[in-house]
Design a protein around this motif. Structure first.
Motif, PDB file in Angstrom:
ATOM      1  N   SER A   1       0.999  -1.148   0.048  1.00  0.00           N
ATOM      2  CA  SER A   1      -0.034   0.122  -0.058  1.00  0.00           C
ATOM      3  C   SER A   1       0.902   1.446  -0.183  1.00  0.00           C
ATOM      4  CB  SER A   1      -1.035  -0.073   1.189  1.00  0.00           C
ATOM      5  OG  SER A   1       0.043   0.062   2.564  1.00  0.00           O
ATOM      6  N   PRO A   2       0.414   2.471  -0.408  1.00  0.00           N
ATOM      7  CA  PRO A   2       1.257   3.601  -0.482  1.00  0.00           C
ATOM      8  C   PRO A   2       2.019   4.069   0.939  1.00  0.00           C
ATOM      9  CG  PRO A   2      -0.695   4.123  -1.591  1.00  0.00           C
ATOM     10  CD  PRO A   2      -0.910   2.486  -1.082  1.00  0.00           C
ATOM     11  N   GLU A   3       1.105   3.477   1.915  1.00  0.00           N
ATOM     12  CA  GLU A   3       1.823   4.208   3.170  1.00  0.00           C
ATOM     13  C   GLU A   3       2.956   3.161   3.714  1.00  0.00           C
ATOM     14  OE1 GLU A   3      -2.013   2.693   3.278  1.00  0.00           O
ATOM     15  OE2 GLU A   3      -2.115   4.361   1.936  1.00  0.00           O
ATOM     16  N   LYS A   4       2.639   1.772   3.310  1.00  0.00           N
ATOM     17  CA  LYS A   4       3.736   0.906   3.596  1.00  0.00           C
ATOM     18  C   LYS A   4       4.826   1.281   2.784  1.00  0.00           C
ATOM     19  CE  LYS A   4       1.505  -3.248   5.300  1.00  0.00           C
ATOM     20  NZ  LYS A   4       0.756  -4.308   4.840  1.00  0.00           N
ATOM     21  N   ARG A   5       4.570   1.727   1.495  1.00  0.00           N
ATOM     22  CA  ARG A   5       5.982   1.888   0.589  1.00  0.00           C
ATOM     23  C   ARG A   5       6.515   3.203   1.267  1.00  0.00           C
ATOM     24  NH1 ARG A   5       6.146  -0.555  -4.484  1.00  0.00           N
ATOM     25  NH2 ARG A   5       7.501   1.480  -5.148  1.00  0.00           N
ATOM     26  N   LEU A   6       5.871   4.237   1.572  1.00  0.00           N
ATOM     27  CA  LEU A   6       6.316   5.427   1.955  1.00  0.00           C
ATOM     28  C   LEU A   6       7.346   5.071   3.316  1.00  0.00           C
ATOM     29  CD1 LEU A   6       3.897   8.006   1.389  1.00  0.00           C
ATOM     30  CD2 LEU A   6       5.873   7.957   0.219  1.00  0.00           C
ATOM     31  N   ALA A   7       6.586   4.183   4.145  1.00  0.00           N
ATOM     32  CA  ALA A   7       7.258   3.773   5.456  1.00  0.00           C
ATOM     33  C   ALA A   7       8.696   2.909   5.139  1.00  0.00           C
ATOM     34  CB  ALA A   7       6.510   3.011   6.366  1.00  0.00           C
ATOM     35  N   ALA A   8       8.539   2.314   3.776  1.00  0.00           N
ATOM     36  CA  ALA A   8       9.879   1.536   3.630  1.00  0.00           C
ATOM     37  C   ALA A   8      10.880   2.346   2.792  1.00  0.00           C
ATOM     38  CB  ALA A   8       9.576   0.359   2.815  1.00  0.00           C
ATOM     39  N   GLY A   9      10.404   3.884   2.403  1.00  0.00           N
ATOM     40  CA  GLY A   9      11.486   4.540   2.044  1.00  0.00           C
ATOM     41  C   GLY A   9      11.519   4.626   0.388  1.00  0.00           C
ATOM     42  N   LYS A  10      10.331   3.902   0.119  1.00  0.00           N
ATOM     43  CA  LYS A  10      10.121   3.731  -1.489  1.00  0.00           C
ATOM     44  C   LYS A  10       9.085   4.747  -1.933  1.00  0.00           C
ATOM     45  CE  LYS A  10      10.233  -1.404  -1.976  1.00  0.00           C
ATOM     46  NZ  LYS A  10       9.588  -2.616  -2.371  1.00  0.00           N
ATOM     47  N   PRO A  11       9.231   4.989  -3.338  1.00  0.00           N
ATOM     48  CA  PRO A  11       8.268   6.186  -3.731  1.00  0.00           C
ATOM     49  C   PRO A  11       6.838   5.414  -3.622  1.00  0.00           C
ATOM     50  CG  PRO A  11       9.473   4.742  -5.675  1.00  0.00           C
ATOM     51  CD  PRO A  11      10.271   4.670  -4.060  1.00  0.00           C
ATOM     52  N   GLU A  12       5.926   6.519  -3.569  1.00  0.00           N
ATOM     53  CA  GLU A  12       4.632   5.985  -3.368  1.00  0.00           C
ATOM     54  C   GLU A  12       4.125   5.114  -4.198  1.00  0.00           C
ATOM     55  OE1 GLU A  12       0.714   8.605  -1.664  1.00  0.00           O
ATOM     56  OE2 GLU A  12       2.194   9.457  -2.996  1.00  0.00           O
ATOM     57  N   GLU A  13       4.173   5.410  -5.368  1.00  0.00           N
ATOM     58  CA  GLU A  13       3.980   4.809  -6.814  1.00  0.00           C
ATOM     59  C   GLU A  13       4.641   3.503  -6.892  1.00  0.00           C
ATOM     60  OE1 GLU A  13       2.112   6.675 -10.255  1.00  0.00           O
ATOM     61  OE2 GLU A  13       4.271   5.927 -11.070  1.00  0.00           O
ATOM     62  N   GLY A  14       4.194   2.485  -6.828  1.00  0.00           N
ATOM     63  CA  GLY A  14       4.614   1.284  -7.166  1.00  0.00           C
ATOM     64  C   GLY A  14       5.011   0.987  -8.743  1.00  0.00           C
ATOM     65  N   THR A  15       5.785   0.194  -9.029  1.00  0.00           N
ATOM     66  CA  THR A  15       6.110  -0.024 -10.624  1.00  0.00           C
ATOM     67  C   THR A  15       5.914  -1.353 -11.069  1.00  0.00           C
ATOM     68  OG1 THR A  15       7.631   1.770 -10.513  1.00  0.00           O
ATOM     69  CG2 THR A  15       7.463   0.537 -12.632  1.00  0.00           C
TER      70      THR A  15
END
Lengths: 155, 732
Positions: free
Chosen positions: B460-474
C-alpha cells in the motif's frame, strides 16, 4: 437412395465387432474412422502398461491401446496380422489394438442389453452394454474410457 | 449468414482495431504526446466506432461514444488541456467503451452505474467548450478579457449567460469548402446545406472564386465554397454533427458570432428561403465582402478576435487528419484472411516438410543419389525451398505481442483503483513477434499475473513510504526474443515473496512436509502449487479460485515455463519462457536404446564424449566435468524409463544443455544422428501431457519421435514417483 431409406427405417445402430483373444467386442460404427494394420509404435515414457505407444497416422500422433491388456486380459504380442481400429472418442483419436475385425452388426435397440453385473469393476467401466447376436454375446465397449485420465498438474 | 451479419462481424473486428488504436493513442497522450496526429487518431477511433455502431442501432454504444467524442473534440480543438485528470477520465472511458463494444457484440448491456458517472465527467469536461453550458467561468473568462481591451465595462458575464439561455441564442458563421474527396465519398454539399437550414434561419452565400474556366474545369473537382450564417437556438455541436461524416473532406470553420452582432440578425428573413439561385448568391457575396466587415466592426468588435482564435485550431485540425490519412495509405496493403485457412496452409506445409525429409532419407538409404550428384542437388534445392516456404507461412501467423500487452493497462487501472494502490505501468518490447496462438493464449495468464503483482506484490502507498520507497509502485511488462524463444517478464518493485508465510501456508495445507528443507528459490515456486493461495482474505481481485497453478498450467500447455524470482523488499519477477511458434523446432536427433528422440537445438550448448577422468559420483548421481565446471550427468534412458540400469557414460554421448535460469546439466544419450527441423505435433491432443516430453514429431522414417523437455529433465523430481503419486487421482 434406397439405402438412405433403409437406414431411416432401421431404428438401431451399426456396430463393428472384433476379436480380442477368445472374446468378441464391438463399438459403434460411427465412432470408427478407419481400420489399419499394425505398425510398430514409439513407446511413451511412463505410460500405463496398456498404452503401447504412438504411431504416425498421416501426420497425426495416434496413441495405441492394447485392448486386451486394457480389459484385464493378458497383454497382446502384436504381429503384422493384428489390426488397429482407429476411433474418435470425445475429440481424441485413438487406436485400439485388436486381434481381428470379425463382423459388422446391424442391431436394433431391443438387442442391446445393459452390462451384466461383472465382479471385476475395471471391466465394467469399459463395457456399456451387451449385444446378443445368434448364440454370441458381444460386449460393447466405450472407446472414450480407453485412455488413461489426463493428469491434472504436470510439473 | 446474411450480408448484414457479415458486415456486423467485420464491424466488430474493426472495433477491436479501433479500440487498440484508442488505447495506444490515449496511453501516448497520457505520456505527454499530445500532438495533433495522436489526438486525431484517438478521435478518429471513437468516431469510427460511433459511426459503425449507429448502423447497427447500438444505442448505448452510440450514446456513450458520442459524448466521449465530444469531449475528445474539445481536446482536439485545443480548448481542453489533456492533463492528468482529463486523461484519467479518458482512459476510464476507453475501458467502458471496450465493454460497450463487447456488450454490443454479445447482445448485452453495460450497467448504467458504469457508464453514467463517466458520462457526467465527460460532459463536465466538454462543458468548457462553447457547445456546452457556456455559463461556466472558464468559458467566460477569455471573452471578458478580450472585451477589456475594447469596451472595459460594457460586456460582462451576465450578458454571456443571456447569450446561451436567451431565445435568440448564439449565431455562427460556418465556412464550408468541400474538397473533391467529399463528393467522391458520395457526400453532397446540397444535402449538408439543407440540413443546416433545419437548425435555424440561415443565410447562405456561395463563393465561386475558385471556379476555373470551362476548359480547365475538372468535372469531378470541387470549386465552390459556402459561408452560412445561422441564427436561432443552435449549438456548435449541432452544426458539427451535420458535417461529421464530411469533416475530413472539407475545410470547415465554425465561428461563433457575438450576440451584439445585431446587423446580422436582420438577415435571416432574407436567407430563410434556401432555394437561392447561384446568381443571387454571387450577388450576396459581393455585398458580404464589402458590407459585412464594416457592419461588424463598429457594432461589437470584441468577440470576433476571440472567436477567430478558436477557429484557427479547428482549421488546422481539419487539415491534419487528411495528412494522417495519406500516411496510412502508404503502409503495405492488408487483406483479412480467416485463420483456419492459414492454419490449413501451415498444416500442409508441415506435411510437406515431413514428406520431403522422408524422401531425402530414402534416397540416401537407397544409394541412388551420391552426394554432389544432380539428383542430390535437386533434393537439396527442394529442401531449401521447403524451408523457405515454411518460414514464410509461419511469418503469416507471427504477431507482435502488442495486441495483448495493450489490454493490460486497463487491468492495471482497475486493480489499482480497487486496491487503492498507486501503480505506474511500463511495457517494453511490445513489437516482439510471436505466433498468433501464443499471443492469444497469453492474455489470460498475463492478466492474472498482473493482478497478482499489484494485489499481492505491491505494498500500500503508506507501507511503501514507510519502507522508503516511492509511493507509486511500478509494474513492468516486457518481452524479448532469446535463443529462439520469447521471454516475457512481469516485474514489480513490491515487497517480494514473504517466504516464511508461503512456507507456513504450504505446510498447513499439507503441500510440503513440515520438516522439508527448501532453498529460498524453491520456496518461491511453492506459490504455483495447486491449491495454494496466499491471500488471507479472499479479495475480489486475485481470489477468484484461479491460482498460480492454473497460470502455470496454461503456460506449460503452450510449451512454456514459468519461473519466479524474488528479492525481499525489492519485488518479484515472473518470467515466462515460451516457444515462438507451436509448429516447428530445430532439433538434434538422438538415439536412446531403440528409440529416436529430439533435443531442441536452442537449449544445446555443446556435445561431447565423456572421458573416464571427467566422471565422478556425487551422492547417488553421476556428474561430469565439462568446461571447468562439474555438472549432473542425467541418463535420459533411465530418467524416461527406457532402461532399468544406468548406461555406461563412456559408450554414450553427453549433451550439455542450458535451461531456464541458465541452469546447465549434461544429458547422456546413446548416439547422435544429426540435426533437422521438425514439425511439432501435439502429444496432448490425442493422449495427455507426458513428463519429460515436450511434444512429438514425425521422424525421417515416418515414425513418431518424441521431443525432450530439457527443463523437465533437469528437475530433481523422479517422474516415476510423480506418476505413481498421481495415479489415485488419475484413476476413475
Amino acid at each position: 437412395m434406397s439405402s438412405v431409406q433403409r437406414k431411416a427405417a432401421f431404428a438401431g445402430q451399426e456396430m463393428i465387432a472384433f476379436r480380442v483373444g477368445e472374446q468378441e467386442f464391438c463399438v459403434d460404427i460411427l465412432a470408427v474412422r478407419e481400420i489399419r494394420g499394425w505398425t510398430p509404435t514409439t513407446a511413451i515414457p511412463h505410460a500405463p502398461h496398456y498404452v503401447l505407444g504412438v504411431i504416425n497416422l498421416r501426420g497425426t500422433v495416434l496413441p495405441v491401446v492394447d485392448l486386451s491388456s486394457r480389459l484385464g486380459f493378458p497383454a497382446s504380442v502384436p504381429t503384422p496380422r493384428h489390426v488397429i481400429v482407429v476411433v474418435i472418442a470425445e475429440g481424441q483419436t485413438i487406436g485400439l489394438l485388436v486381434d481381428a475385425v470379425s463382423d459388422i452388426l446391424s442391431i436394433s435397440t431391443d438387442m442391446m442389453k445393459s452390462a451384466p453385473e461383472i465382479a471385476q469393476d475395471q471391466t465394467k467401466t469399459f463395457i456399456t452394454g451387451v449385444v446378443a447376436v445368434d448364440s454370441r454375446m458381444i460386449a460393447r465397449i466405450a472407446p472414450e474410457r480407453m485412455l488413461p485420465e489426463r493428469l491434472r498438474a504436470v510439473s | 449468414m446474411s450480408a448484414l451479419d457479415e458486415i456486423r462481424i467485420v464491424f466488430f473486428q474493426e472495433c477491436e482495431e479501433q479500440l487498440q488504436e484508442l488505447e495506444t493513442g490515449l496511453t501516448a497522450m497520457a505520456g505527454g504526446e499530445t500532438d495533433a496526429d495522436t489526438v486525431n487518431a484517438v478521435f478518429r477511433a471513437v468516431h469510427s466506432i460511433k459511426g459503425g455502431a449507429g448502423a447497427f442501432a447500438l444505442k448505448q454504444l452510440v450514446g456513450f461514444a458520442h459524448v466521449f467524442e465530444t469531449t475528445l473534440d474539445e481536446v482536439r480543438q485545443g480548448r481542453l488541456d489533456p492533463g492528468a485528470e482529463v486523461m484519467d477520465v479518458m482512459l476510464r472511458s476507453a475501458d467502458v467503451l471496450n465493454d460497450l463494444v463487447a456488450a454490443g457484440r454479445d447482445g448485452g448491456e453495460v450497467e448504467a452505474e458504469r457508464t453514467a458517472p463517466l458520462l457526467a465527467e465527460l460532459e463536465r469536461l466538454a462543458g468548457k467548450g462553447p457547445g456546452g453550458h457556456g455559463g461556466e467561468d472558464e468559458d467566460a473568462e477569455p471573452f471578458s478579457f478580450d472585451d477589456l481591451d475594447f469596451t472595459p465595462v460594457a460586456f460582462d458575464l451576465g450578458d454571456l449567460g443571456d447569450l446561451d439561455g436567451g431565445g435568440d441564442g448564439p449565431k455562427f458563421r460556418v465556412s464550408f469548402r468541400p474538397r473533391p474527396e467529399l463528393y467522391a465519398k458520395a457526400n453532397e454539399a446540397t444535402v449538408l446545406l439543407r440540413e443546416l437550414g433545419t437548425l435555424g434561419p440561415v443565410s447562405t452565400t456561395c463563393n465561386a472564386d475558385a471556379l476555373p474556366l470551362l476548359d480547365a474545369l475538372d468535372p469531378e473537382g470541387a470549386y465552390l465554397a459556402w459561408t452560412i450564417e445561422i441564427s436561432g437556438e443552435v449549438t456548435e455541436a449541432q452544426i458539427r454533427e451535420i458535417f461529421e461524416f464530411a469533416e475530413w473532406d472539407c475545410d470547415l470553420t465554425i465561428e461563433a458570432l457575438g450576440l451584439a452582432d445585431l446587423s446580422e440578425i436582420a438577415v435571416p428573413d432574407a436567407g430563410a428561403d434556401t432555394g437561392i439561385s447561384v446568381a443571387d448568391l454571387l450577388a450576396r457575396i459581393q455585398g458580404e465582402l464589402t458590407g459585412a466587415p464594416a457592419a461588424e466592426g463598429p457594432a461589437e468588435p470584441a468577440p470576433a478576435p476571440a472567436a477567430k482564435a478558436e477557429a484557427k485550431p479547428a482549421a488546422e485540425a481539419a487539415e491534419k487528419p487528411a495528412a494522417g490519412g495519406e500516411k496510412k495509405e502508404e503502409a503495405a496493403p492488408v487483406i483479412r484472411v480467416e485463420l483456419p485457412r492459414v492454419d490449413k496452409l501451415i498444416d500442409l506445409v508441415g506435411e510437406l516438410v515431413t514428406t520431403q525429409a522422408i524422401l531425402s532419407q530414402r534416397l540416401e538409404e537407397s544409394g541412388a543419389a551420391a552426394t554432389g550428384s544432380d539428383l542430390m542437388n535437386s533434393v537439396e534445392e527442394l529442401q531449401r525451398l521447403t524451408r523457405d516456404l515454411q518460414d514464410s507461412v509461419m511469418a503469416v501467423r507471427a504477431q507482435p505481442v502488442k495486441s495483448v500487452f495493450q489490454r493490460m493497462p486497463r487491468i492495471v487501472r482497475e486493480v489499482a483503483s480497487a486496491t487503492g494502490k498507486k501503480v505506474g505501468f511500463q511495457t517494453r518490447g511490445e513489437n516482439t513477434e510471436v505466433d498468433k496462438t501464443v499471443v492469444e493464449r497469453l492474455a489470460e495468464p498475463l492478466t492474472h499475473m498482473i493482478r497478482n503483482a499489484i494485489d499481492h506484490g505491491l505494498e500500500s502507498p503508506e507501507k511503501r513510504l514507510a519502507a522508503g520507497k516511492p509511493e507509486e509502485g511500478t509494474v513492468t511488462l516486457s518481452a524479448a526474443h532469446r535463443s529462439g524463444r520469447i521471454v516475457i517478464e512481469i516485474a514489480d518493485d513490491g515487497a517480494g515473496i514473504n517466504r516464511s508465510k508461503v512456507r507456513e501456508i504450504a505446510t498447513n495445507k499439507g503441500l510440503i512436509p513440515a520438516d522439508a528443507v527448501l532453498t529460498d528459490e524453491e520456496t518461491d515456486q511453492l506459490i504455483m502449487l495447486p491449491g495454494f493461495s496466499t491471500a488471507t482474505t479472499v479479495s475480489n481481485i486475485s481470489g477468484r479460485g484461479v491460482g498460480m497453478d492454473v497460470v502455470k498450467q496454461s503456460i506449460e500447455a503452450l510449451g512454456g515455463r514459468l519461473v519466479i524470482t524474488s528479492r525481499p523488499g525489492f519485488g518479484s519477477t515472473f518470467t515466462m519462457n515460451l516457444p515462438l511458434t507451436l509448429a516447428v523446432l530445430d532439433g538434434m536427433v538422438v538415439r536412446v536404446e531403440d528409440d529416436t528422440l529430439v533435443v531442441p537445438l536452442a537449449s544445446i550448448v555443446v556435445t561431447f564424449r565423456p572421458q573416464p577422468e571427467d566422471l565422478q559420483m556425487i551422492g547417488a548421481g553421476q556428474a561430469v566435468k565439462v568446461r571447468g565446471s562439474t555438472l549432473p550427468l542425467i541418463d535420459v534412458g533411465l530418467k524416461l524409463g527406457y532402461r532399468d540400469a544406468p548406461a555406461d557414460p563412456l559408450t554414450g554421448v553427453a549433451i550439455l544443455v542450458e535451461g531456464d535460469n541458465n541452469r546447465r546439466v549434461a544429458l547422456l544419450v546413446d548416439d547422435i544422428r544429426g540435426q533437422r527441423q521438425v514439425v511439432i505435433k501435439s502429444l496432448e491432443k490425442n493422449y495427455r501431457p507426458v513428463p519429460g516430453i515436450a511434444a512429438a514429431t514425425i521422424s525421417g522414417e515416418g515414425r513418431v519421435a518424441l521431443i525432450i523437455d530439457v527443463d523437465a529433465m533437469m528437475s530433481d523430481q523422479s517422474f516415476d514417483q510423480f506418476i505413481l503419486g498421481n495415479e489415485p487421482i488419475a484413476a476413475e
